[in-house]
Design a protein around this motif. Structure first.
Motif, mmCIF file in Angstrom:
data_model
loop_
_atom_site.group_PDB
_atom_site.id
_atom_site.type_symbol
_atom_site.label_atom_id
_atom_site.label_comp_id
_atom_site.label_asym_id
_atom_site.label_seq_id
_atom_site.Cartn_x
_atom_site.Cartn_y
_atom_site.Cartn_z
ATOM 1 N N ARG A 8 -16.058 -11.633 -5.604
ATOM 2 C CA ARG A 8 -15.428 -11.093 -4.390
ATOM 3 C C ARG A 8 -15.454 -9.580 -4.570
ATOM 4 O O ARG A 8 -14.892 -9.052 -5.540
ATOM 5 N N HIS A 46 -6.607 2.534 -3.632
ATOM 6 C CA HIS A 46 -7.986 2.946 -3.357
ATOM 7 C C HIS A 46 -8.143 3.096 -1.847
ATOM 8 O O HIS A 46 -7.266 2.685 -1.081
ATOM 9 N N THR A 48 -10.578 1.811 0.982
ATOM 10 C CA THR A 48 -11.666 0.852 1.234
ATOM 11 C C THR A 48 -12.676 1.409 2.236
ATOM 12 O O THR A 48 -12.308 1.918 3.290
ATOM 13 N N PHE A 51 -15.299 -4.138 2.972
ATOM 14 C CA PHE A 51 -15.018 -5.379 2.250
ATOM 15 C C PHE A 51 -16.209 -6.309 2.452
ATOM 16 O O PHE A 51 -16.642 -6.533 3.587
ATOM 17 N N HIS A 132 -7.709 4.161 5.478
ATOM 18 C CA HIS A 132 -6.290 4.200 5.122
ATOM 19 C C HIS A 132 -6.153 3.804 3.664
ATOM 20 O O HIS A 132 -7.085 3.228 3.080
ATOM 21 N N THR A 134 -3.819 1.475 1.539
ATOM 22 C CA THR A 134 -2.729 0.487 1.627
ATOM 23 C C THR A 134 -1.771 0.657 0.453
ATOM 24 O O THR A 134 -2.172 0.595 -0.706
ATOM 25 N N ARG A 137 2.038 -4.568 1.129
ATOM 26 C CA ARG A 137 1.779 -5.628 2.101
ATOM 27 C C ARG A 137 3.082 -6.358 2.366
ATOM 28 O O ARG A 137 3.879 -6.568 1.450
ATOM 29 N N TYR A 180 -8.781 -5.563 -10.263
ATOM 30 C CA TYR A 180 -9.971 -4.853 -9.799
ATOM 31 C C TYR A 180 -10.796 -4.383 -10.992
ATOM 32 O O TYR A 180 -10.262 -3.825 -11.941
#
Ligand code: 3AM
Length: 191
Positions: A8, A46, A48, A51, A132, A134, A137, A180
């Motif tokens: 992934r 980080h 992004t 993805f 952005h 993040t 969440r 990661y």
């Protein structure tokens, strides 16, 4: 059974430690606001670019090459992180983020990357690019007015930082959180 070869992955800009420390500081300030907010580990913060989801080992190799080709054609540039916001909206916040000031160089990098990935067989990203960082969440459908107001009034301002490379990152979802691992760190064009 899923092949162990599948990874992934996503493509991102890694952040200097000074920015991650500022993100950490803001998370600590807001830390106890709501138990439903899961903060991103500061070492995982980080920006992004794209993805890609689960792809085969062979495709990982090909994306590594794509990322390197793209990076070698784009000059280093500055990014200015400023302000905060929520996706999809403050009324229904699912992600709380730090914003990125208007940045044509960043948009250019995204477009070049997008074209390169399309040439190597990936479908175009359907969502508009809205860069952005993040920070957290939110795991509930609704938050209280108090939490909403606290998120809405949170300020963030950082000194611009130089983007010098693009990273292809592997993301492993574990119970303890995402792990990661950089698979490729491609330097931007040397000037
Ligand atoms: O850290 P941000 O939010 O910028 O939201 C995920 C994260 O970006 C995003 O990929 C980054 C690394 O996980 N992401 C995760 N699943 C996704 C999906 N199915 C996704 N983006 C689009 N579609």
């Amino acid at each position: 059974m899923p092949s162990p070869e599948v990874s992934r992955v996503f493509i991102c800009i890694e952040l200097p430690s000074s920015i991650r420390a500022q993100g950490d500081e803001l998370q600590r300030t807001l830390g106890t606001l709501d138990r439903h907010i899961r903060w991103v580990k500061p070492s995982n913060l980080h920006l992004t670019l794209r993805f890609l989801g689960e792809i085969s080992g062979a495709r990982v190799e090909s994306v590594c090459s794509s990322v390197q080709r793209v990076a070698s054609r784009v000059e280093p540039f500055l990014v200015h992180l400023s302000g905060t916001g929520c996706f999809p909206s403050l009324r229904r916040p699912r992600a709380f983020w730090i914003g990125v000031g208007e940045n044509q160089n960043l948009t250019h990098l995204f477009k070049v990357l997008e074209d390169e990935l399309f040439s190597s067989g990936f479908a175009h990203e359907t969502r508009p690019f809205s860069p952005h960082l993040t920070l957290g969440r939110i795991r509930v459908d609704r938050v209280s007015a108090r939490v909403r107001e606290a998120l809405a009034s949170t300020k963030f301002e950082a000194a611009p930082f130089a983007v010098t490379h693009v990273t292809l990152m592997q993301s492993e979802l574990r119970n303890s959180g995402s792990v990661y691992t950089p698979l490729a760190q491609a330097p931007l064009k040397l000037t």
